[in-house]
Design an enzyme around this catalytic site. Sequence first.
Site, PDB file in Angstrom:
ATOM      1  N   ASN A 151     -85.407  17.056  24.507  1.00  0.00           N
ATOM      2  CA  ASN A 151     -85.138  17.573  23.387  1.00  0.00           C
ATOM      3  C   ASN A 151     -85.618  19.107  23.440  1.00  0.00           C
ATOM      4  O   ASN A 151     -85.180  20.025  22.755  1.00  0.00           O
ATOM      5  CB  ASN A 151     -85.967  16.832  22.518  1.00  0.00           C
ATOM      6  CG  ASN A 151     -87.506  16.707  22.563  1.00  0.00           C
ATOM      7  OD1 ASN A 151     -88.084  16.988  23.876  1.00  0.00           O
ATOM      8  ND2 ASN A 151     -88.425  16.538  21.766  1.00  0.00           N
ATOM      9  N   GLU A 249     -97.826  13.462  26.761  1.00  0.00           N
ATOM     10  CA  GLU A 249     -97.723  13.921  25.439  1.00  0.00           C
ATOM     11  C   GLU A 249     -96.453  13.125  25.020  1.00  0.00           C
ATOM     12  O   GLU A 249     -95.281  13.059  25.424  1.00  0.00           O
ATOM     13  CB  GLU A 249     -97.019  15.392  25.819  1.00  0.00           C
ATOM     14  CG  GLU A 249     -97.253  16.317  24.598  1.00  0.00           C
ATOM     15  CD  GLU A 249     -96.119  16.265  23.542  1.00  0.00           C
ATOM     16  OE1 GLU A 249     -96.397  15.402  22.636  1.00  0.00           O
ATOM     17  OE2 GLU A 249     -94.957  16.923  23.861  1.00  0.00           O
ATOM     18  N   CYS A 283     -91.150  16.115  18.874  1.00  0.00           N
ATOM     19  CA  CYS A 283     -92.250  15.112  18.551  1.00  0.00           C
ATOM     20  C   CYS A 283     -93.122  15.433  17.216  1.00  0.00           C
ATOM     21  O   CYS A 283     -93.917  14.804  16.925  1.00  0.00           O
ATOM     22  CB  CYS A 283     -93.069  14.970  19.749  1.00  0.00           C
ATOM     23  SG  CYS A 283     -93.612  16.567  20.539  1.00  0.00           S
ATOM     24  N   GLU A 457    -101.591  20.757  26.361  1.00  0.00           N
ATOM     25  CA  GLU A 457    -100.946  21.753  26.861  1.00  0.00           C
ATOM     26  C   GLU A 457    -100.891  22.703  25.955  1.00  0.00           C
ATOM     27  O   GLU A 457    -100.339  22.876  24.821  1.00  0.00           O
ATOM     28  CB  GLU A 457     -99.478  20.907  27.041  1.00  0.00           C
ATOM     29  CG  GLU A 457     -99.276  19.756  27.936  1.00  0.00           C
ATOM     30  CD  GLU A 457     -98.100  19.438  28.220  1.00  0.00           C
ATOM     31  OE1 GLU A 457     -97.257  19.100  27.326  1.00  0.00           O
ATOM     32  OE2 GLU A 457     -97.728  19.424  29.839  1.00  0.00           O
TER      33      GLU A 457
HETATM   34  P1  NAD Z   1     -86.700   6.750  26.677  1.00  0.00           P
HETATM   35  O1  NAD Z   1     -87.822   6.017  26.290  1.00  0.00           O
HETATM   36  O2  NAD Z   1     -85.802   5.820  27.134  1.00  0.00           O
HETATM   37  O3  NAD Z   1     -86.885   8.204  27.350  1.00  0.00           O
HETATM   38  C1  NAD Z   1     -87.989   9.291  26.897  1.00  0.00           C
HETATM   39  C2  NAD Z   1     -87.970  10.367  28.123  1.00  0.00           C
HETATM   40  O4  NAD Z   1     -88.474   9.758  29.255  1.00  0.00           O
HETATM   41  C3  NAD Z   1     -86.549  10.620  28.618  1.00  0.00           C
HETATM   42  O5  NAD Z   1     -86.678  11.911  28.995  1.00  0.00           O
HETATM   43  C4  NAD Z   1     -86.295   9.817  29.794  1.00  0.00           C
HETATM   44  O6  NAD Z   1     -85.391  10.563  30.931  1.00  0.00           O
HETATM   45  C5  NAD Z   1     -87.630   9.568  30.371  1.00  0.00           C
HETATM   46  N1  NAD Z   1     -87.942   8.276  31.046  1.00  0.00           N
HETATM   47  C6  NAD Z   1     -87.434   6.947  30.681  1.00  0.00           C
HETATM   48  N2  NAD Z   1     -87.934   6.203  31.455  1.00  0.00           N
HETATM   49  C7  NAD Z   1     -88.508   6.774  32.378  1.00  0.00           C
HETATM   50  C8  NAD Z   1     -89.315   6.424  33.667  1.00  0.00           C
HETATM   51  N3  NAD Z   1     -89.229   5.001  34.196  1.00  0.00           N
HETATM   52  N4  NAD Z   1     -89.806   7.273  34.467  1.00  0.00           N
HETATM   53  C9  NAD Z   1     -89.836   8.615  34.161  1.00  0.00           C
HETATM   54  N5  NAD Z   1     -89.259   9.098  32.953  1.00  0.00           N
HETATM   55  C10 NAD Z   1     -88.463   8.369  32.115  1.00  0.00           C
HETATM   56  O7  NAD Z   1     -85.986   7.216  25.335  1.00  0.00           O
HETATM   57  P2  NAD Z   1     -84.923   8.158  24.688  1.00  0.00           P
HETATM   58  O8  NAD Z   1     -83.805   7.438  24.242  1.00  0.00           O
HETATM   59  O9  NAD Z   1     -84.574   9.407  25.777  1.00  0.00           O
HETATM   60  O10 NAD Z   1     -85.653   9.053  23.555  1.00  0.00           O
HETATM   61  C11 NAD Z   1     -86.126   8.247  22.431  1.00  0.00           C
HETATM   62  C12 NAD Z   1     -87.455   8.227  22.088  1.00  0.00           C
HETATM   63  O11 NAD Z   1     -88.111   8.944  23.118  1.00  0.00           O
HETATM   64  C13 NAD Z   1     -87.957   8.953  20.762  1.00  0.00           C
HETATM   65  O12 NAD Z   1     -87.856   8.050  19.850  1.00  0.00           O
HETATM   66  C14 NAD Z   1     -89.135   9.527  20.942  1.00  0.00           C
HETATM   67  O13 NAD Z   1     -90.156   8.768  20.504  1.00  0.00           O
HETATM   68  C15 NAD Z   1     -89.116   9.923  22.282  1.00  0.00           C
HETATM   69  N6  NAD Z   1     -89.332  11.123  22.766  1.00  0.00           N
HETATM   70  C16 NAD Z   1     -90.360  11.808  22.843  1.00  0.00           C
HETATM   71  C17 NAD Z   1     -90.437  13.175  23.076  1.00  0.00           C
HETATM   72  C18 NAD Z   1     -91.605  14.107  23.090  1.00  0.00           C
HETATM   73  O14 NAD Z   1     -91.338  15.554  22.906  1.00  0.00           O
HETATM   74  N7  NAD Z   1     -92.753  13.520  23.153  1.00  0.00           N
HETATM   75  C19 NAD Z   1     -89.184  13.642  23.748  1.00  0.00           C
HETATM   76  C20 NAD Z   1     -88.079  13.041  23.831  1.00  0.00           C
HETATM   77  C21 NAD Z   1     -88.162  11.717  23.300  1.00  0.00           C
END
Ligand code: NAD
Length: 477
Positions: A151, A249, A283, A457
Amino acid sequence: MYANLEMLIDGKFTRGSSGKGEPVINPATEQTLAELPHAAKSDLEAAVAAAEKGFAAWKAMSAYDRYRILRKGAEIMRGRADAIAKVLTMEQGKVLAEAKIEVVTSADILDWYAEEGRRAYGRIIPGRMPGLRQMVIKEPVGIVAAFTPWNFPALTPMRKIAGALAAGCSIILKPSEETPGTAVEVARCLQEAGLPEGALNVVFGVPAEVSSYLIAHPKVRKISFTGSTAVGKQLMKLAADGMKRTTMELGGHAPVIVFDDVDAASVAKIAAGGKYRNAGQVCISPTRFFVHESKYKQFVDTFTEVASGLKLGDGLDASTQMGPMANARRLEAMDMFVADAKAKGAAVKTGGERPANQGFFYKPTVLADVPLAARIMHEEPFGPIAVVNRFDTLDEAITETNRLPFGLASYAFTRSAETMQRLGLEIDAGMTTINHLGLALPEVPFGGVRESGYGTEGGSEAIEAYLVTKFITQLPG
Ligand code: NAD
């Protein structure tokens, strides 16, 4: 115009040796931008070996010399801000103006941490006997493995890269495979600024495979992750096996309380501007609105008017006000949240559907009078949906604000000093913002509590995450 996608291992840009990869998709057009290479296990091994070498060289440099290289990296990045912003918009979708702000802010973050690296002071503690010298010194924790989401493809990598490097650590970054080009461009700026080989490494692959390898590796001492709470918990469990420090985070579900002593129409305009930034994929996105009963109708009407008037389109088009969602998963999630809320009795004031065109677009949506039974009242939508409900008393608003296990950002609008005082003390969140939406500057702390994670951060606290405290006590011989 798009980035040349390569990994950075031991100071060299490379496509690695796996021969595997995945396409990177432009979410506005659904066209493939480029093929992203994945690291083979041997590439990850090489990245750790390089980080070990890079750590030795970088740690041995003076804090002042490190500062100069980091500052130069920030200057190079500013000079390329327009080009990097285009890459960011093409792979992530946000409008170009937002992308440019993100890139320039990332350079500011690098400057901030570079300065902080020069102030990683220790201290002398008075001894209990003559001549006893008790010294506290700060040292870099070691090799950092960092994982960042899609994001904010410039800002989230930069918070981790800058923190680690400013403290004297080396780092292996795995950015999101969905938005890799920006991170590669950021890495080029830093490498060209004169980083020693291996101080910064960038790898891609299957997230779970890369993270389980790097977190388990005995040479890696610190894990930093930005992403969902579910993944954060998995990574913390892996880190626990090696007793490794973590910064998490994670998700939020930011409440916004609008009291009866404010101009509800003005607040609605400010809040809607904040809500649809980056199509709500933030977020700290303001999401759960609680508006005093007496101002409810005016607030909903104005918010809905702003939301329904936003122009959707490709972020590269200067007239676009909101871009697409970053990936198809978010579209499915939006459909689910809206269908569920409708079924439970919520009113869809505007949006609630995809427009009929190509790209991962979802209309800016306002849901009113949403019952607690709806999933969106419990789960973070991470998209362009605002939930607007009513409240009557301050106690009721605070209870609702603190109801969820998340505690990242929280917002309120009021003129009452007494109310502000109570909100600051009683809201259980990492960040509380009153009468505006500003957060996430380099010099202010950024982070959550409870299921939103921990660790800061930003601000003067942030560099601590990459330092260890060592105590040395000595008597004259
Ligand atoms: P997701 O949970 O699959 O992934 C979230 C992030 O984690 C992605 O960048 C992904 O590449 C990474 N990831 C996933 N599995 C991993 C692993 N085993 N090891 C390392 N990295 C891993 O979900 P998504 O579909 O990409 O995003 C959906 C949800 O994630 C959102 O609803 C939101 O809650 C959360 N999100 C939060 C932030 C934030 O800034 N805190 C950013 C992006 C997504």
